[in-house]
Design a protein around this motif. Structure first.
Motif, PDB file in Angstrom:
ATOM      1  N   ARG B  73       0.827  -1.208   0.000  1.00  0.00           N
ATOM      2  CA  ARG B  73       0.000   0.000   0.000  1.00  0.00           C
ATOM      3  C   ARG B  73       0.865   1.264   0.000  1.00  0.00           C
ATOM      4  NH1 ARG B  73      -5.777   0.773   1.589  1.00  0.00           N
ATOM      5  NH2 ARG B  73      -5.977   3.006   1.899  1.00  0.00           N
ATOM      6  N   ARG B  76       2.124   1.729  -3.421  1.00  0.00           N
ATOM      7  CA  ARG B  76       1.091   2.324  -4.293  1.00  0.00           C
ATOM      8  C   ARG B  76       0.911   3.816  -4.031  1.00  0.00           C
ATOM      9  NH1 ARG B  76      -1.349  -2.989  -3.931  1.00  0.00           N
ATOM     10  NH2 ARG B  76      -2.556  -2.535  -2.070  1.00  0.00           N
ATOM     11  N   ALA B  77       1.135   4.221  -2.775  1.00  0.00           N
ATOM     12  CA  ALA B  77       0.967   5.639  -2.449  1.00  0.00           C
ATOM     13  C   ALA B  77       2.091   6.487  -3.031  1.00  0.00           C
ATOM     14  CB  ALA B  77       0.897   5.814  -0.937  1.00  0.00           C
ATOM     15  N   ILE B  79       3.781   5.729  -6.129  1.00  0.00           N
ATOM     16  CA  ILE B  79       4.071   5.501  -7.541  1.00  0.00           C
ATOM     17  C   ILE B  79       2.938   6.031  -8.417  1.00  0.00           C
ATOM     18  CG2 ILE B  79       5.486   3.446  -7.176  1.00  0.00           C
ATOM     19  CD1 ILE B  79       2.973   1.802  -8.025  1.00  0.00           C
ATOM     20  N   LEU B  81       1.407   5.123 -12.380  1.00  0.00           N
ATOM     21  CA  LEU B  81       1.521   4.121 -13.435  1.00  0.00           C
ATOM     22  C   LEU B  81       0.756   4.588 -14.663  1.00  0.00           C
ATOM     23  CD1 LEU B  81       1.975   1.264 -14.688  1.00  0.00           C
ATOM     24  CD2 LEU B  81      -0.085   0.544 -13.483  1.00  0.00           C
ATOM     25  N   GLU B  96     -13.265  15.229 -15.130  1.00  0.00           N
ATOM     26  CA  GLU B  96     -13.882  14.261 -14.207  1.00  0.00           C
ATOM     27  C   GLU B  96     -12.959  13.080 -13.948  1.00  0.00           C
ATOM     28  OE1 GLU B  96     -18.600  15.001 -15.306  1.00  0.00           O
ATOM     29  OE2 GLU B  96     -17.418  13.519 -16.391  1.00  0.00           O
ATOM     30  N   LEU B 100     -11.903  12.230 -10.245  1.00  0.00           N
ATOM     31  CA  LEU B 100     -12.215  10.932  -9.640  1.00  0.00           C
ATOM     32  C   LEU B 100     -10.975  10.366  -8.949  1.00  0.00           C
ATOM     33  CD1 LEU B 100     -14.059   8.447  -9.200  1.00  0.00           C
ATOM     34  CD2 LEU B 100     -13.306   7.610 -11.423  1.00  0.00           C
ATOM     35  N   ILE B 101      -9.835  10.412  -9.659  1.00  0.00           N
ATOM     36  CA  ILE B 101      -8.595   9.902  -9.057  1.00  0.00           C
ATOM     37  C   ILE B 101      -8.265  10.705  -7.794  1.00  0.00           C
ATOM     38  CG2 ILE B 101      -6.141   9.445  -9.440  1.00  0.00           C
ATOM     39  CD1 ILE B 101      -7.748   7.800 -11.299  1.00  0.00           C
ATOM     40  N   VAL B 103     -10.311  12.295  -5.777  1.00  0.00           N
ATOM     41  CA  VAL B 103     -11.211  11.933  -4.681  1.00  0.00           C
ATOM     42  C   VAL B 103     -10.802  10.576  -4.102  1.00  0.00           C
ATOM     43  CG1 VAL B 103     -13.578  11.304  -4.117  1.00  0.00           C
ATOM     44  CG2 VAL B 103     -13.144  13.323  -5.506  1.00  0.00           C
ATOM     45  N   LEU B 104     -10.455   9.639  -4.993  1.00  0.00           N
ATOM     46  CA  LEU B 104     -10.033   8.318  -4.513  1.00  0.00           C
ATOM     47  C   LEU B 104      -8.736   8.413  -3.703  1.00  0.00           C
ATOM     48  CD1 LEU B 104     -10.809   6.088  -7.640  1.00  0.00           C
ATOM     49  CD2 LEU B 104     -12.045   6.147  -5.476  1.00  0.00           C
ATOM     50  N   LEU B 105      -7.939   9.432  -3.995  1.00  0.00           N
ATOM     51  CA  LEU B 105      -6.694   9.626  -3.247  1.00  0.00           C
ATOM     52  C   LEU B 105      -6.919  10.480  -2.002  1.00  0.00           C
ATOM     53  CD1 LEU B 105      -4.334  10.229  -6.262  1.00  0.00           C
ATOM     54  CD2 LEU B 105      -4.156   8.355  -4.641  1.00  0.00           C
ATOM     55  N   HIS B 106      -8.181  10.796  -1.727  1.00  0.00           N
ATOM     56  CA  HIS B 106      -8.565  11.551  -0.526  1.00  0.00           C
ATOM     57  C   HIS B 106      -7.972  12.950  -0.493  1.00  0.00           C
ATOM     58  CE1 HIS B 106     -10.381   7.887   0.763  1.00  0.00           C
ATOM     59  NE2 HIS B 106      -9.263   7.263   0.527  1.00  0.00           N
ATOM     60  N   ASP B 145      -3.874  10.328 -19.512  1.00  0.00           N
ATOM     61  CA  ASP B 145      -3.449   9.143 -18.771  1.00  0.00           C
ATOM     62  C   ASP B 145      -2.231   9.467 -17.902  1.00  0.00           C
ATOM     63  OD1 ASP B 145      -3.583   6.469 -18.077  1.00  0.00           O
ATOM     64  OD2 ASP B 145      -2.230   5.861 -19.676  1.00  0.00           O
ATOM     65  N   ALA B 148      -3.277  11.580 -15.101  1.00  0.00           N
ATOM     66  CA  ALA B 148      -3.979  10.804 -14.074  1.00  0.00           C
ATOM     67  C   ALA B 148      -2.992  10.075 -13.165  1.00  0.00           C
ATOM     68  CB  ALA B 148      -4.925   9.806 -14.730  1.00  0.00           C
ATOM     69  N   SER B 149      -1.845   9.666 -13.735  1.00  0.00           N
ATOM     70  CA  SER B 149      -0.876   8.949 -12.909  1.00  0.00           C
ATOM     71  C   SER B 149      -0.070   9.913 -12.039  1.00  0.00           C
ATOM     72  CB  SER B 149       0.045   8.093 -13.779  1.00  0.00           C
ATOM     73  OG  SER B 149       0.818   8.921 -14.602  1.00  0.00           O
TER      74      SER B 149
END
Lengths: 264, 347
Positions: B73, B76-77, B79, B81, B96, B100-101, B103-106, B145, B148-149
């Motif tokens: 985890r 993942r926090a 990197i 990709l 959006e 979304l990314i 929001v998912l990453l808080h 893309d 987003a990464s």
């Protein structure tokens, strides 16, 4: 846990946006069920004789609801395969988010959509003369049971999608699975007229249990009396089958998701 | 943290196919490693393992200071990709997608919105920000893309064939955007089939083939390895090919490389002008009129073909090239064996 919930919520929001962007899908989940109710209620209803006072219109509604829930297998499976093959699953899995949230978001969103479909169908059903006779609570319990079936079907669909990883294969398999489940049941016809062996199969078909259970809760005629244990006790049977199905498919789908890799 | 990515002995087997056969990699913080290899060499498998998407059968790796197996985890926090296929939600707008990314990453609703706006500007997507991603061109998708990464500002970035299928302009734009990240101190592991891409972006290159690192070094080191300049002679008739080969063999030590399909023979230019004049004189004496007589500077293409097309195909050679051991098939052997490309031998 709260993180998982908020992640799932964000992902449900994502699918709600999809629906807004794709009028054809909104049409699909709204117009199709209306057509089903009208076709079954009026066209077939004019030719079908079932026992009880409500007639075929009352008999068929629970059956069509269950048929729509069954279709959630395909909805979720196709959605999961899409996310997998366009790389979104990889993207989500490489984020530091709870890994369950992606599948939970997907199945909850699909449940919300099928609830909407249900509401539309119920409205149209009411217009053509379908009534629930057992009061608000039992009626809601009936819808609750049907939605539980939709949710279970979503998880089954997620598992199928993550296992097959291919949209064509999913559609083919879902068709093969859904046909007998829907039609070898009491969803559309009373089982009295079936040959004994076929009747036994249909009575043990879990779809029959859910359909009978919701007929009981709505106060619609079961159309058949007696028979095997599931036919006699549809509500507990339906609950047990659905809870077991969810308890099995959720961890299996979760495991498939952990290892999921797109097929290219 | 001196080393941002280090991997030791990564192995992965699919059925009876050994996808990775003991990959060792080390990427110093703030540098770019280009992982170069043909299709099926194990590039994507390596990236999937290092980004926690796939568990290796054997081996261990530390990414951004965290152990891959023990702290996935945290890995993942830290990197980002960008996979081989632009992983964007086509039905969401560019904005959006990034929100979304976020929001998912808080990052919070407001934080996610601000970060999205910032990235849209940096990746030149402002005009298209509120259009659905399905209307984007290939280059725009890749940019989205990549953006987003980068939402989480990861210190380590994995790019799996980031420009495959893009036209030249889009590729150049994307390269510049990757360079900008590197200037900001981001460590990048980039896989590519394009030698030019590796040459342009990478500080070091690891060439992998059949699940093994078969060479690594700076682009210049690798080019030197296959031996600087070569004299290439092409002829019109197959019958002349053998004559020319024999002639050139007499001019330089070692065996000339023969490309049957293009009827071209080449030798390393060991003695500069001396080799050229000796070859010219030899050919004239034999009465052969070459179609083409030219000096060819070695490029990464030569490195690539020399390493993946010809070397390491026999079990013995593969054994000899296990990582961690000195490379016995150094420049001398590379020169000694014909540089004929495997596919072309079949002709």
């Amino acid at each position: 846990m709260t993180e998982a919930l908020s992640d799932s919520f964000a992902l449900v929001g994502r699918q709600m946006r999809h629906i807004r962007r794709m009028p054809e899908q909104l049409l699909g989940i709204t117009v199709m069920p209306v057509a089903l109710v009208v076709v079954f209620g009026y066209l077939f209803g004019s030719a079908m004789q079932v026992p009880g006072e409500g007639g075929y219109k009352e008999y068929i509604m629970a059956g069509i609801f269950a048929q729509v829930m069954l279709a959630n297998i395909t909805t979720t499976a196709v959605g999961v395969v899409g996310d997998l093959n366009n790389g979104l699953v990889d993207r989500f899995r490489a984020l530091p988010i709870s890994r369950s949230s992606v599948l939970v978001g997907r199945t909850v969103a699909d449940a919300v959509l099928v609830a909407w479909t249900c509401a539309v169908m119920a409205g149209v059903g009411y217009l053509i003369g379908w009534r629930a006779h057992n009061g608000v609570l039992r009626t809601l319990a009936g819808f609750g049971l049907l939605l539980l079936m939709g949710f279970a079907m979503s998880w089954l669909g997620a598992l199928i999608g993550l296992t097959l990883r291919n949209a064509e294969a999913v559609s083919a398999l879902a068709g093969v699975v859904m046909m007998p489940l829907a039609f070898l049941s009491n969803a559309f016809v009373p089982l009295d007229g079936l040959p004994g062996w076929l009747r036994t199969i249909a009575e043990w078909n879990p779809v029959s249990a859910v359909v009978s259970a919701s007929r009981d809760l709505f106060g619609n005629e079961r159309g058949t009396s007696g028979g095997a244990f599931p036919a006699e006790h549809p509500i507990p049977t339906a609950l047990v089958v659905l809870v077991v199905l969810i308890a099995v498919t959720v961890p299996l789908a979760g495991r498939a998701y952990q290892k999921a890799a797109a097929q290219r | 943290m001196e080393t941002a990515i280090s991997a030791e002995g990564l192995r992965k087997r699919y059925g009876d196919h050994q996808a990775l056969d003991g990959i060792d990699l080390s990427v110093p913080t703030g540098s770019v490693l280009g992982v170069l290899g043909p299709n099926g060499a194990g590039k994507t498998t390596t990236v999937r393992i290092l980004t926690t998407l796939l568990e290796p059968d054997e081996g261990r790796a530390v990414v951004a200071g965290y152990d891959l197996a023990a702290q996935p985890r945290q890995v993942r926090a830290n990197i980002g990709l960008t996979g081989q296929y632009a992983a964007v939600d086509e039905r969401l707008t560019g904005r959006e997608n990034l929100q979304l990314i976020g929001v998912l990453l808080h990052l919070g609703r407001r934080g996610a919105r601000a970060r999205a706006t910032e990235l849209l500007e940096r990746f030149d997507l402002v005009d298209a920000a509120d259009r659905q991603a399905k209307t984007y061109s290939g280059g725009m998708r890749r940019r989205l893309d990549l953006a987003a990464s980068l939402v989480a500002r990861p210190p380590v970035l994995f790019l799996d064939e980031p420009t495959t299928g893009l036209d030249l302009t889009s590729r150049l734009t994307l390269w510049e955007m990757i360079r900008e990240q590197v200037r900001g101190g981001v460590t990048v592991l980039l896989t590519t089939q394009y030698l030019e891409e590796a040459d342009q972006l990478a500080d070091r290159i690891a060439v992998i083939d059949r699940g093994l690192v078969i060479a690594d070094g700076t682009p210049d080191e690798l080019k030197r390895k296959v031996g600087g300049e070569r004299l290439q002679v092409s002829v019109a008739e197959d019958t002349d090919l053998a004559v020319v080969t024999r002639c050139l063999a007499g001019v330089v030590p070692g065996e000339p490389a023969v490309d049957l399909q293009n009827r071209t023979v080449s030798v390393p230019l060991t003695d500069g002008m001396g080799t050229i004049s000796a070859a010219a004189a030899g050919l004239e004496g034999l009465g052969v009129e070459p179609e083409d007589f030219a000096v060819h500077r070695s490029s990464l293409d030569d490195v690539f073909l020399a390493l993946t097309g010809q070397q390491g195909r026999t079990p013995a050679a593969r054994q000899a090239r296990r990582p961690g051991q000195p490379d016995p098939a150094g420049p001398a052997e590379d020169q000694a064996a014909p540089h004929t490309i495997k596919e072309k031998q079949a002709v």
